[in-house]
Design an enzyme around this catalytic site. Structure first.
Site, PDB file in Angstrom:
ATOM      1  N   ARG A  38       0.843  -1.190   0.000  1.00 25.03           N
ATOM      2  CA  ARG A  38       0.000   0.000   0.000  1.00 25.03           C
ATOM      3  C   ARG A  38       0.881   1.244   0.000  1.00 25.03           C
ATOM      4  NH1 ARG A  38      -4.655  -1.818   4.449  1.00 25.03           N
ATOM      5  NH2 ARG A  38      -5.108  -3.829   3.442  1.00 25.03           N
ATOM      6  N   ARG A  82       2.568   1.355  10.187  1.00 25.61           N
ATOM      7  CA  ARG A  82       2.014   1.717   8.878  1.00 25.61           C
ATOM      8  C   ARG A  82       3.111   1.593   7.837  1.00 25.61           C
ATOM      9  NH1 ARG A  82      -2.836   3.992   8.018  1.00 25.61           N
ATOM     10  NH2 ARG A  82      -3.028   4.514  10.235  1.00 25.61           N
ATOM     11  N   GLU A  98      -5.847  -0.827  15.823  1.00 26.99           N
ATOM     12  CA  GLU A  98      -6.552  -1.786  14.966  1.00 26.99           C
ATOM     13  C   GLU A  98      -5.599  -2.863  14.461  1.00 26.99           C
ATOM     14  OE1 GLU A  98      -7.293  -3.023  10.855  1.00 26.99           O
ATOM     15  OE2 GLU A  98      -7.100  -0.839  10.901  1.00 26.99           O
ATOM     16  N   SER A 156      -9.864  -5.869  10.535  1.00 30.42           N
ATOM     17  CA  SER A 156     -11.186  -5.366  10.153  1.00 30.42           C
ATOM     18  C   SER A 156     -11.956  -6.510   9.523  1.00 30.42           C
ATOM     19  CB  SER A 156     -11.064  -4.208   9.153  1.00 30.42           C
ATOM     20  OG  SER A 156     -10.611  -3.041   9.785  1.00 30.42           O
ATOM     21  N   ARG A 158       1.284  -6.334  12.634  1.00 26.22           N
ATOM     22  CA  ARG A 158       0.727  -5.690  13.828  1.00 26.22           C
ATOM     23  C   ARG A 158       0.598  -6.677  14.980  1.00 26.22           C
ATOM     24  NH1 ARG A 158      -3.235  -0.594  12.620  1.00 26.22           N
ATOM     25  NH2 ARG A 158      -1.798   0.458  11.185  1.00 26.22           N
TER      26      ARG A 158
END
Length: 442
Positions: A277, A292, A364, A367, A407
């Site tokens: 990403r 990130r 987070e 999801s 993560r």
């Protein structure tokens, strides 16, 4: 993706639902105006084609009667129609593309009971379909307590000399990391543990998909056209391919342009892949450490279901993601995302947020979303109901992280750190670590 016929029949409901979404600016009247132009062009084309066919018959009759003057006059009319029809067909294609493009950037409509809100601060903690805070607390590990000030993950990793951001920057720039030694092995162990859990206990089929996909696949899972800036592309012949931002893209698109039988559903797939990403919209956010990254590993879960079972499947998928954190002994919470925070393609999303003691915050880590038939319409993915002669119906799609491996590594390093600089290895990971009970230290 929406059916313009449904919008025409439910214009007020559509406008009300779109207004709940962050940035929702589409209106039924604007879309129907485009569709009205499309319909008008189609009607004129049909009339012209009918007229051409009728005139062609009359030409034949005139020639049979040896009325050459009449035949020539009729042929002149046909010639005019032959000039009009190609232009009309071009106009039809143009307005159909205009309508398609307008529909393609409208986010999915959330369920009525999704909490209203502007952003992540309005998300609501979720305790399960029939749960309470007390039952949730019994299922989740408590927050760890420390006799020392816990460090952030990158402090633990750099101190162990197994997490190198400087070397990664020389190779690739910012937002990359080089993992080495025992931390690299721990990251690999986490991914393997998750795959084994989902395939042996949760009924998912392991898949190794391509990491490069076409634009059509990205459109199907709604990364295109809206999120093009978040993708990495590479030339491929006369077109291009994109590195996958998540394994949701290739897994979900495995049913693209297919008609499944109902007895094939639910279809549950999982994959451990790198994800790529550009993080175009996150400048300045989480610049330190691994939170990130441009490249990270993730175990993805995808389910393809019937419409009647998708909500139940959503709860099931949430439970599968939770099981990862429960078995690792990590404290977490589940958030029901508000209308301003739900992803573009989702009707509802649950976020799992793991506790990071080094940051003294929840972050987070997964999801889990139910998309209804939104993606299926973009992919033309359908199924044939058992024992029925009716037309095939669109499937429902779901996706969830099970979980983000990087993560999860962060969470293990922060939650299992010890005062001497070592990190205790969670019990479930020790078989994957050759029996090691701790890593790091000097």
């Amino acid at each position: 993706m929406f059916d313009i016929k449904w919008i025409r029949a439910n214009a007020e409901a559509f406008d009300a639902a779109v207004s709940r979404r962050k940035g929702g600016s589409a209106s039924a009247s604007e879309l129907l105006a485009i569709d009205d132009r499309r319909r008008e062009i189609i009607q004129r084309l049909n009339e012209a084609q009918e007229q051409r066919n009728a005139l062609s018959k009359q030409i034949g009759q005139a020639k049979a009667q040896k009325d050459e003057a009449k035949a020539q006059a009729l042929m002149a009319e046909v010639a005019q129609l032959k000039e009009f029809i190609p232009q009309g067909e071009a106009d039809e294609r143009a307005v159909e593309r205009e309508l398609h493009d307008a529909l393609a950037v409208i986010p999915n409509l959330v369920f009525d009971d999704v909490p209203d809100g502007a952003d992540e601060t309005d998300n609501v903690e979720y305790f399960g379909a029939n749960g309470t805070a007390e039952t949730a607390a019994r299922q989740r590990a408590p927050k760890p307590s420390f006799s020392f000030t816990p460090k952030e993950h990158y402090e633990v990793g750099v101190a162990a000399r197994d997490m190198d951001f400087e070397a990664a920057a020389k190779l690739s720039g910012s937002r990359f990391v080089v993992l080495k030694g025992q931390i690299a092995r721990l990251e690999r162990a986490l991914g393997q543990f998750m795959l084994d859990l989902h395939t042996t206990q949760h009924g998912y089929i392991e898949v190794q998909p391509p990491l490069l996909v076409r634009d059509e696949a990205l459109f199907g899972t709604n990364q295109l056209p809206k999120f093009e800036d978040d993708l990495f592309f590479t030339p491929h012949g006369d077109s291009r391919l994109a590195l996958i931002p998540t394994a949701e893209v290739p897994l979900t698109n495995l049913v693209r342009e297919a008609i499944l039988s109902e007895d094939e559903l639910p279809l549950r797939m999982t994959a451990l892949t790198p994800c790529f990403r550009s993080e175009a919209g996150s400048a300045g956010r989480d610049t330190r450490g691994m939170l990130r990254q441009h490249q990270f590993n993730k175990v993805e879960m995808v389910s393809i279901t019937t419409p009647e079972t998708s909500i139940e499947e959503h709860e099931r998928m949430l439970g599968c993601a939770e099981a990862v954190l429960q078995k690792l002994g990590l404290h977490y919470r589940v958030m029901d995302l508000c209308t301003g925070d739900v992803g573009f393609g989702a009707k509802r999303t649950y976020d799992l947020e793991v506790w990071l003691p080094g940051q003294n915050a929840y972050r987070e880590i997964s999801s889990v979303s139910v998309c209804g038939d939104f993606q299926a319409r973009r992919m033309d993915a359908r199924y044939r109901p058992a024992g029925e002669k009716q037309a095939p119906r669109f499937v429902h799609t779901l996706n969830g992280s099970g979980t983000a491996v990087g993560r999860c590594l962060i969470a293990v390093l922060e939650n299992y750190q010890q005062e001497d600089g070592t990190v205790r290895v969670p019990d479930v990971l020790q078989p994957y670590m050759g029996g090691l009970t701790a890593i790091g230290g000097q």
